[in-house]
Design an enzyme around this catalytic site. Structure first.
Site, PDB file in Angstrom:
ATOM      1  N   GLU A  76      36.516  27.668  39.472  1.00 16.58           N
ATOM      2  CA  GLU A  76      37.924  28.015  39.323  1.00 16.58           C
ATOM      3  C   GLU A  76      38.721  26.728  39.091  1.00 16.58           C
ATOM      4  O   GLU A  76      38.482  25.709  39.729  1.00 16.58           O
ATOM      5  CB  GLU A  76      38.409  28.707  40.596  1.00 16.58           C
ATOM      6  CG  GLU A  76      39.858  29.137  40.570  1.00 16.58           C
ATOM      7  CD  GLU A  76      40.284  29.797  41.870  1.00 16.58           C
ATOM      8  OE1 GLU A  76      41.078  30.748  41.810  1.00 16.58           O
ATOM      9  OE2 GLU A  76      39.819  29.360  42.938  1.00 16.58           O
ATOM     10  N   LYS A 151      41.220  37.805  37.884  1.00 15.63           N
ATOM     11  CA  LYS A 151      41.164  37.852  39.356  1.00 15.63           C
ATOM     12  C   LYS A 151      42.089  38.926  39.919  1.00 15.63           C
ATOM     13  O   LYS A 151      43.274  38.980  39.594  1.00 15.63           O
ATOM     14  CB  LYS A 151      41.558  36.480  39.900  1.00 15.63           C
ATOM     15  CG  LYS A 151      41.403  36.308  41.407  1.00 15.63           C
ATOM     16  CD  LYS A 151      41.794  34.878  41.778  1.00 15.63           C
ATOM     17  CE  LYS A 151      41.627  34.610  43.263  1.00 15.63           C
ATOM     18  NZ  LYS A 151      42.075  33.226  43.593  1.00 15.63           N
ATOM     19  N   CYS A 194      36.744  33.283  43.515  1.00 18.45           N
ATOM     20  CA  CYS A 194      37.265  32.691  44.746  1.00 18.45           C
ATOM     21  C   CYS A 194      37.616  33.724  45.834  1.00 18.45           C
ATOM     22  O   CYS A 194      36.738  34.253  46.491  1.00 18.45           O
ATOM     23  CB  CYS A 194      38.453  31.795  44.422  1.00 18.45           C
ATOM     24  SG  CYS A 194      38.830  30.575  45.707  1.00 18.45           S
TER      25      CYS A 194
END
Length: 318
Positions: A76, A151, A194
């Site tokens: 990321e 995301k 993440c």
């Protein structure tokens, strides 16, 4: 997997006159000598300097390819980590911008697959709202963008006692949906980013859709990483019986932010196969043994034992 299928087809023809037990033994021996695909999990220290970040990532990708990797995973924020909301937004690009163009050319030149996780992608209404997506992009060895996952769980966390204060939703749009796992040279890869790691529903959904490898490119804070990083990655591997690959940011990005590091690779039994440590950028290469995945699932058929969705929601009506 293509190599294994080819050997199976040839072996079945050549060994058709042998007893069944001997045929199986010979097939297993031949399969065990097949070279397993290699994945490279990278660790970088991105800054607001996009060109320097590109150069550093390019070197890691080239090293990984030279060492035999068929797919390389970057973390990321591989493109940059800004020092303010304004800088983060001003440096963002579209998928057709210079940064992704550079990576598609690199993938094509080296004939390697890339996982680019956490690209600052300008939103569809950028001109009016100045908001971005946090996007995980898969590029094949021909330089084509195969999949884009945006995301879905945004990191809005205040931990004053740990010195952590981040509000990702202030400038980031949550992704609308999961994307199907992608068939790659190392197996079917399911995409997360993440903070998605903290939501087991996502990993289970990807596994049910056929994922053999889960990937969580990340930039964990030092405080949350020390407490939760490895245990979360190993938990996702154990509960889904998948390989888990997590490229990571490490060290000081600028005066306001540092990352935990420890880019990690975990097998379906929860064993850590590789760890980049907490000191500096680097790359760890791991073989993806899909036979081990199959045997793990066969010997402990967790997914077959899972009850239907209604069972797990049976308390909702009480």
């Amino acid at each position: 997997m293509l190599t294994v299928r080819c050997i199976l087809k040839t072996s079945a023809k050549c060994l058709s006159s042998l007893p069944v037990r001997r045929r199986r033994s010979n097939l297993q021996n031949r399969m065990s000598t097949c070279p397993r695909p290699v994945a490279a999990v990278c660790q970088v220290t991105a800054t607001p300097d996009k060109q320097a970040n590109l150069s550093a990532c390019k070197q890691l990708v080239e090293e990984a390819k030279e060492r035999g990797a068929s797919m390389v995973f970057l973390p990321e924020g591989f493109d940059y980590i800004g020092s303010s909301r304004e800088e983060t937004l001003s440096l963002s690009e579209s998928l057709t911008g210079n940064t992704i163009s550079q990576y598609t050319q690199l993938a094509r030149k080296l004939e390697v697959w890339l996982s680019l996780g956490g690209f600052h992608e300008r939103g569809h209404d950028w001109e009016s709202d100045r908001r971005i997506y946090n996007s995980h992009i898969i590029i094949n060895d021909k330089g084509d963008i195969i999949s884009v996952y945006r995301k879905s769980h945004l990191f809005d966390v205040e931990l004053p006692e740990k010195g952590v204060s981040l509000k990702e939703s202030a400038f980031t749009i949550p992704g609308p949906a999961l994307v199907p796992p992608v068939q790659t040279p190392i197996g079917k890869v399911g995409l997360g980013i993440c903070y998605d790691l903290r939501f087991p529903e996502l990993s289970v959904a990807l596994q049910r859709c056929g994922a053999e490898v889960l990937t969580y490119p990340s930039a964990f804070t030092v405080a949350t990483g020390a407490a939760h990083w490895e245990v979360l990655l190993r938990a996702r591997a154990v509960e889904t019986q998948c390989f888990v690959l997590a490229a990571a940011q490490v060290g000081r990005h600028h005066e306001k932010r540092s990352s935990y590091g420890h880019a990690l690779a975990v097998d379906p039994w929860g064993e850590v196969l590789g760890d980049c440590g907490a000191e500096k950028p680097g790359v760890v290469l791991v073989e993806i043994d899909l036979e081990k995945l199959s045997s793990t699932r066969r010997n402990m058929p967790v997914q077959q034992h899972r009850r239907d969705t209604r069972f797990y929601h049976s308390l909702d009506t009480t």
